[in-house]
Scaffold this motif. Structure first.
Motif, PDB file in Angstrom:
ATOM      1  N   ASP A 220       0.917  -1.231   0.066  1.00 22.93           N
ATOM      2  CA  ASP A 220      -0.108   0.116  -0.046  1.00 22.93           C
ATOM      3  C   ASP A 220       0.841   1.396  -0.095  1.00 22.93           C
ATOM      4  O   ASP A 220       0.435   2.416  -0.208  1.00 22.93           O
ATOM      5  CB  ASP A 220      -1.007   0.027   1.134  1.00 22.93           C
ATOM      6  N   THR A 223       0.626   3.341  -2.987  1.00 28.72           N
ATOM      7  CA  THR A 223      -0.681   4.131  -3.373  1.00 28.72           C
ATOM      8  C   THR A 223      -0.681   5.477  -2.560  1.00 28.72           C
ATOM      9  O   THR A 223      -1.634   6.339  -2.924  1.00 28.72           O
ATOM     10  CB  THR A 223      -1.886   3.263  -2.809  1.00 28.72           C
ATOM     11  N   ASP A 224       0.327   5.780  -1.803  1.00 30.40           N
ATOM     12  CA  ASP A 224       0.557   7.257  -1.407  1.00 30.40           C
ATOM     13  C   ASP A 224       0.428   8.219  -2.041  1.00 30.40           C
ATOM     14  O   ASP A 224      -0.387   9.239  -2.017  1.00 30.40           O
ATOM     15  CB  ASP A 224       1.662   7.205  -0.546  1.00 30.40           C
ATOM     16  N   TYR A 226      -1.387   8.532  -4.801  1.00 22.80           N
ATOM     17  CA  TYR A 226      -2.745   8.868  -5.131  1.00 22.80           C
ATOM     18  C   TYR A 226      -3.353   9.415  -3.822  1.00 22.80           C
ATOM     19  O   TYR A 226      -4.119  10.262  -3.875  1.00 22.80           O
ATOM     20  CB  TYR A 226      -3.480   7.708  -5.685  1.00 22.80           C
ATOM     21  N   THR A 227      -3.224   8.746  -2.902  1.00 22.94           N
ATOM     22  CA  THR A 227      -3.948   9.161  -1.328  1.00 22.94           C
ATOM     23  C   THR A 227      -3.683  10.654  -1.011  1.00 22.94           C
ATOM     24  O   THR A 227      -4.564  11.412  -0.730  1.00 22.94           O
ATOM     25  CB  THR A 227      -3.568   8.119  -0.135  1.00 22.94           C
ATOM     26  N   TYR A 228      -2.264  10.982  -1.193  1.00 21.63           N
ATOM     27  CA  TYR A 228      -1.945  12.205  -0.574  1.00 21.63           C
ATOM     28  C   TYR A 228      -1.674  13.452  -1.755  1.00 21.63           C
ATOM     29  O   TYR A 228      -1.105  14.354  -1.128  1.00 21.63           O
ATOM     30  CB  TYR A 228      -0.666  11.923   0.123  1.00 21.63           C
ATOM     31  N   LEU A 235      -5.853   6.074 -10.016  1.00 19.28           N
ATOM     32  CA  LEU A 235      -5.155   5.049  -9.535  1.00 19.28           C
ATOM     33  C   LEU A 235      -5.407   3.584 -10.178  1.00 19.28           C
ATOM     34  O   LEU A 235      -6.510   3.294  -9.945  1.00 19.28           O
ATOM     35  CB  LEU A 235      -5.328   4.877  -7.957  1.00 19.28           C
ATOM     36  N   THR A 237      -4.464  -0.087  -9.698  1.00 18.83           N
ATOM     37  CA  THR A 237      -3.965  -1.167  -8.642  1.00 18.83           C
ATOM     38  C   THR A 237      -4.067  -2.583  -9.727  1.00 18.83           C
ATOM     39  O   THR A 237      -5.048  -2.864 -10.139  1.00 18.83           O
ATOM     40  CB  THR A 237      -4.746  -1.227  -7.617  1.00 18.83           C
ATOM     41  N   GLN A 304      -9.385   3.624  -9.544  1.00 18.13           N
ATOM     42  CA  GLN A 304     -10.073   4.621  -8.701  1.00 18.13           C
ATOM     43  C   GLN A 304      -9.827   6.063  -9.442  1.00 18.13           C
ATOM     44  O   GLN A 304      -8.754   6.149 -10.014  1.00 18.13           O
ATOM     45  CB  GLN A 304      -9.741   4.645  -7.310  1.00 18.13           C
ATOM     46  N   LYS A 306     -10.366  10.443  -8.548  1.00 12.45           N
ATOM     47  CA  LYS A 306     -10.629  11.492  -7.752  1.00 12.45           C
ATOM     48  C   LYS A 306     -10.270  12.821  -8.376  1.00 12.45           C
ATOM     49  O   LYS A 306      -9.551  12.859  -9.199  1.00 12.45           O
ATOM     50  CB  LYS A 306      -9.860  11.424  -6.256  1.00 12.45           C
TER      51      LYS A 306
END
Length: 306
Positions: A220, A223-224, A226-228, A235, A237, A304, A306
Motif C-alpha cells: 500500500d 498508493t500514497d 494517489y492518496t496524498y 489509481l 491497482t 479509482q 478523484k
C-alpha cells in the motif's frame, strides 16, 4: 483529424543516441527518440527510467506509445549501468537532482531532438507534453508534476514543477518517507516526498504485491502518491503485480519477477487512453478504457478516480 488522433498502430522510427550538451553534468545527456513515421500534431512523452536502466529500456511501453501516436523521449540518467559511474563519484549524492534536470533539458531542447529524427520536424505538438517514469524514474517525473522533496526537518524543498507538462503516468512510485528502512534513509534521503502540491493530472499505477525493501510498510506504500495528492488523479491497482508490473522494463529482462504479458498489455492500453484524454486528444478514450476494465469478468486490476 490527424493520424495522431487515431488508435491505429503505426510504424515507428527510433534514433539513438541524440546527444545534448549538458554543462555542469560531467557527461553529455544521451536521449533515444521514438516516433510514428506518419501523423501530425504528435504529443510528447518524456520517460524517466528506473535505477540502473537506460534509454534502451522499457521497450514494451516506448514502442507501444510511439506506435499509437506519441513521440517518446528517453534520456539516460547518470545512475545508468551503461555509464558505470562509481558510487564514490562526487555527483552521486545529487543524481536525483541531475535526473530532474535531465527531463527539463529534454523539454528545453525539443526542437533539436525533433530535428534529429528524419521526417519528424514540424510534426510535434509542443503544447501536449506528458512525463512518465518507473520506480526512481516515477519519483523523478513526479517533481515536474508538482511533488516536492522534504528536507531533514520536513520542510518542502524547491518547486521543480514545469508548466509545459500537462499530464503524467507514474509507475510504481514510492510513497511517503516516514517509514523508510534504515538502509533507504541513509542512502536515499531524497525519498521523502510531499504530494500536497502535485496538482498536474496523473495516472498512478501500483502493484498490490509490490513489497519494497526500502519501506517497512507493505504494497500500500505505492498508493500514497494517489492518496496524498490533490485531484485530478487516477489509481490503477494491478492484482498480483510486483515492482516490474508484469515486465514493463523490457522483454524477458532478468529483473522481472512477475512476468505477465497480459498485465503489460493492460498498462499499455490504459496509459495510452489516459494520456489521450488528459492531453485533450480524445475526450472519451479514458472513460471507454476504464469502463471496459470495470466490466471485465476476470479483471487484472481496478481503477479509482478523484
Amino acid at each position: 483529424m490527424s493520424e495522431s488522433n487515431t488508435t491505429q498502430q503505426a510504424s515507428v522510427i527510433s534514433v539513438q543516441p541524440v546527444v545534448l550538451s549538458a554543462p555542469g553534468r560531467g557527461t553529455d545527456l544521451q536521449v533515444r527518440v521514438s516516433a510514428p513515421v506518419t501523423g501530425s500534431d504528435l504529443p510528447v512523452i518524456v520517460f524517466s527510467h528506473g535505477y540502473g536502466e537506460s534509454m534502451k529500456g522499457y521497450a514494451p511501453l516506448a514502442d507501444f506509445w510511439a506506435a499509437h501516436g506519441f513521440v517518446v523521449m528517453q534520456p539516460t540518467h547518470l545512475d545508468s549501468r551503461t555509464l558505470a559511474i562509481p558510487a564514490e563519484d562526487p555527483r552521486t549524492p545529487r543524481i536525483w537532482r541531475f535526473r530532474i534536470e535531465d527531463l527539463t533539458r529534454v523539454l528545453d531542447e525539443l526542437d533539436l531532438l525533433e530535428a534529429a529524427v528524419p521526417g519528424l520536424s514540424g510534426r510535434v505538438d509542443h503544447d501536449r507534453i506528458a512525463v512518465a517514469g518507473h520506480s526512481w524514474g516515477a519519483q523523478t517525473a513526479s517533481t515536474l508534476l508538482g511533488a516536492r522533496v522534504l528536507d531533514a526537518d520536513g520542510v518542502p524543498g524547491a518547486d521543480m514543477s514545469d508548466p509545459r507538462v500537462k499530464a503524467g503516468v507514474l509507475l510504481a512510485l514510492t510513497g511517503l518517507g516516514d517509514e523508510l528502512t534504515p538502509f533507504a534513509a541513509e542512502h536515499f534521503p531524497f525519498l521523502r516526498p510531499s504530494f500536497d502540491t502535485m496538482t498536474t493530472p496523473a495516472l498512478i499505477v501500483a502493484g498490490d504485491n509490490d513489497q519494497s525493501h526500502l519501506s517497512t510498510r507493505g504494497p500500500d506504500w505505492f498508493t500514497d502518491p494517489y492518496t496524498y495528492s490533490p485531484a485530478d488523479k487516477s489509481l490503477l491497482t494491478l492484482f498480483g503485480a510486483e515492482h516490474s508490473l508484469g515486465g514493463i522494463p523490457g522483454y524477458q529482462v532478468t529483473e522481472t519477477t512477475d512476468e505477465s504479458p497480459a498485465r503489460v498489455a493492460l498498462i499499455q492500453q490504459l496509459s495510452t487512453a489516459f494520456l489521450r484524454t488528459a492531453l485533450a486528444i480524445d475526450e472519451t478514450s479514458w472513460k471507454t478504457a476504464t469502463h471496459a476494465l470495470e466490466n471485465d469478468p476476470d479483471p487484472l486490476g481496478s481503477v479509482q478516480h478523484k
